[in-house]
Design an enzyme around this catalytic site. Structure first.
Site, PDB file in Angstrom:
ATOM      1  N   LYS A  73       0.803  -1.228   0.000  1.00 28.33           N
ATOM      2  CA  LYS A  73       0.000   0.000   0.000  1.00 28.33           C
ATOM      3  C   LYS A  73       0.841   1.286   0.000  1.00 28.33           C
ATOM      4  O   LYS A  73       0.358   2.346  -0.409  1.00 28.33           O
ATOM      5  CB  LYS A  73      -0.937   0.005   1.210  1.00 28.33           C
ATOM      6  CG  LYS A  73      -2.108  -0.945   1.086  1.00 28.33           C
ATOM      7  CD  LYS A  73      -3.156  -0.438   0.125  1.00 28.33           C
ATOM      8  CE  LYS A  73      -4.446  -1.227   0.213  1.00 28.33           C
ATOM      9  NZ  LYS A  73      -5.506  -0.655  -0.633  1.00 28.33           N
ATOM     10  N   SER A 127       0.764  -9.935  -0.135  1.00 24.26           N
ATOM     11  CA  SER A 127       0.530  -8.494  -0.173  1.00 24.26           C
ATOM     12  C   SER A 127       0.776  -7.772   1.138  1.00 24.26           C
ATOM     13  O   SER A 127       0.950  -6.555   1.147  1.00 24.26           O
ATOM     14  CB  SER A 127      -0.905  -8.215  -0.638  1.00 24.26           C
ATOM     15  OG  SER A 127      -1.841  -8.820   0.234  1.00 24.26           O
TER      16      SER A 127
END
Length: 422
Positions: free
Chosen positions: A60, A315
Site C-alpha cells: 500500500k 501483499s
C-alpha cells in the site's frame, strides 16, 4: 472538497513506469523468491513476491506515496484525509511523515490494535487517527463527510488512477526480476487497486500470462460485481480478512479488472487461516489474512498450475499476534478437526466419566467444557469442544455418543448458536 480521483478504463504501461521512477528510491524493491516446498507440492515453479517485507509491511505504500507526491503542493496547503482498515493508512502515514504533510486518517473501530499502533509510529506528529464505524465502508463515509466539511484532499485507497499505477510497480519489479515467462500471477483483491495496476502492466507486456484475483469468501465484492456486470454493494461482509473486507469495490478498479483479470477466486476464511499457519510454520513468513489470500488460492488451481511458472503476491504482513488463537481455531474448524457440541448428560452418576472413557477416542482432546446450567451440573447440558487428530474421526465420535445414550446438538452446523456460544 477535492477528491483527486481520475476515471480510467485501463492503466497505461507508461503511467506505471512513471510511478516506478518516482518510487524506486522510496520503496523497497522486495524480493521474488522461488519457494521449493510449494513448487514440489504443486509440481510447478512457485515464486513469492514478498510485499510483506515492504517498509510498511504491505504494498500500500506504493500507491499512497505516489499519489501524495503527485499532488504534493496542494496537499501541503490543505492536508489530506484517508480511510483505511490499516495498510493504506500506514502508507499514507509514512508518506505524509516523509513529505511533512498533515493527514487525518479514519479507521474502523474493528481495526487490529497492531495496525493502529503502526499508523501512529509511521505518521508521528503529522497524523491524527479517527476511529469510526465497524467496516472500511463505514469509516470511508465518515472520512468523506470530514473532507467536505474541512475542504481536504481525499486519498482513495484504491479507486484512483495514480494509486493503481503506484500499486502496479509491484508488477514492474516482478517482470524485471523473473528469468522466464510467467504463466500465472495470483494477488489479493480488497477494493481492487493492487490487481488493477498489476494486471494492466503484466497483460500489456505478457498477454499470455493468466492474472487471477483472490478475495475472501465472506467479502467477495469484485466477484459479485463480475457476476452482476456492474459494481454492487454487499449487504453484509465477514470482517475477518480485514485488509480485503470491502463491501463495494471501486468503479474504476472494476472496469480495469473486468478488462484484464482472467478469473476471481473466493477463498473461505478458514482456508486463509490454515494458510497463515502454514506460511509461519513451514516458511517462517508472517502474513496477515489478506496477505495469505493468494497462497490459499493455490489448492483451487492445483491442476491448472502443474508444470507452470507461478507468481504469488504476498501483499502484507501486518498480523496482530493477539489474533493467533482465533486464526488457529478457524483453521481447525475449516479442516474438520474442531467440533463444538451441546451435550445433554444423562441424569445418573458417572455420566461424565463414561463420556471421557467411552465416547472420546484415543487421539481426541477436549478443548472446551462448560456447563450451560450452573445450578445442576449432574444433569445439565454442557458446551463441549473436541479437537480430533483426523477429519475422518468425526463419524466414530458421533457413533459413540449415540451408542452411549448422549443426546447432542452440533454447534458447528448452526451459525446462530455458534455465534452465541463460541
Amino acid at each position: 472538497m477535492e477528491m483527486g480521483v481520475t476515471q480510467p478504463n485501463t492503466i497505461a504501461v507508461e503511467n506505471v513506469l512513471i510511478a516506478h521512477h518516482f518510487l524506486k528510491d522510496v520503496v523497497v524493491h522486495t524480493p521474488l523468491q522461488l519457494n521449493d516446498y510449494l513448487s514440489e507440492k504443486y509440481g510447478a515453479k512457485i515464486y513469492f513476491k514478498r510485499e510483506d517485507l515492504q517498509h510498511v509491511r504491505s504494498f500500500k505504500l506504493r500507491g499512497a506515496y505516489y499519489k501524495i507526491k503527485k499532488i504534493e503542493t496542494e496537499a501541503r496547503a490543505s492536508g489530506v484525509v484517508c480511510a483505511s482498515a490499516g495498510n493504506h493508512a500506514q502508507g499514507v502515514a509514512y508518506a505524509c511523515a516523509k513529505l511533512e504533510i498533515k493527514a487525518t486518517i479514519f479507521m474502523p473501530k474493528t481495526t487490529p490494535k497492531q495496525k493502529i499502533d503502526q499508523v501512529r509510529m509511521f505518521g508521528r506528529s503529522f497524523v491524527e487517527i479517527v476511529l469510526a464505524g465497524d467496516t472500511f465502508d463505514d469509516s470511508a463515509e465518515s472520512a468523506l463527510a470530514y473532507c467536505e466539511q474541512e475542504n481536504r484532499i481525499f486519498i482513495h485507497p484504491f479507486d484512483d488512477a495514480d494509486v493503481m499505477a503506484g500499486q502496479g510497480t509491484v508488477a514492474v519489479e516482478i517482470m524485471n526480476d523473473i528469468e522466464e515467462p510467467i504463466d500465472y500471477v495470483f494477488g489479493s483483491i480488497g477494493g481492487g487497486g493492487l490487481m488493477s495496476g498489476v494486471s494492466s502492466y503484466i497483460k500489456n507486456l505478457s498477454p499470455s500470462s493468466k492474472v487471477i484475483g483472490v478475495e475472501p469468501a465472506g467479502a467477495a465484492s469484485m466477484k459479485s460485481a463480475f457476476q452482476h456486470g456492474e459494481v454492487v454493494s454487499l449487504d453484509t461482509i465477514d470482517k475477518f480478512v480485514d485488509g480485503a473486507a470491502v463491501k463495494c469495490v471501486g468503479h474504476d478498479t472494476y472496469e480495469v479488472c473486468r478488462h484484464y483479470l482472467d478469473d476471481i477466486i473466493a477463498v473461505p476464511e478458514g482456508k486463509v487461516c490454515t494458510t497463515i499457519l502454514d506460511l509461519y510454520n513451514k516458511h517462517a513468513i508472517i502474513a496477515e489474512p489478506a496477505g495469505a489470500l493468494s497462497v490459499a488460492a493455490l489448492d483451487f488451481y492445483a491442476e491448472q498450475i502443474r508444470g507452470k511458472s507461478v507468481v504469488i503476491i504476498i501483499s502484507g504482513g501486518n498480523n496482530d499476534i493477539g489474533r493467533m488463537q482465533e486464526i488457529k481455531e478457524r483453521s481447525l474448524i475449516y479442516e474438520g478437526l474442531l467440533h463444538y457440541f451441546i451435550v445433554s448428560f444423562p441424569q445418573r452418576s458417572g455420566a461424565l466419566r463414561q463420556f471421557l472413557t467411552e465416547v472420546l477416542g484415543p487421539n481426541d482432546d477436549i478443548t472446551t467444557f462448560e456447563y450451560t446450567k450452573k445450578n445442576n451440573k449432574e444433569s445439565g447440558p454442557a458446551l463441549v469442544g473436541i479437537e480430533l487428530a483426523h477429519r475422518e474421526d468425526h463419524a466414530g465420535l458421533i457413533e459413540r455418543m449415540c451408542a452411549n445414550g448422549f443426546e447432542y446438538k452440533e454447534v458447528n452446523n448452526d451459525s446462530t448458536l455458534f455465534a452465541l456460544l463460541v
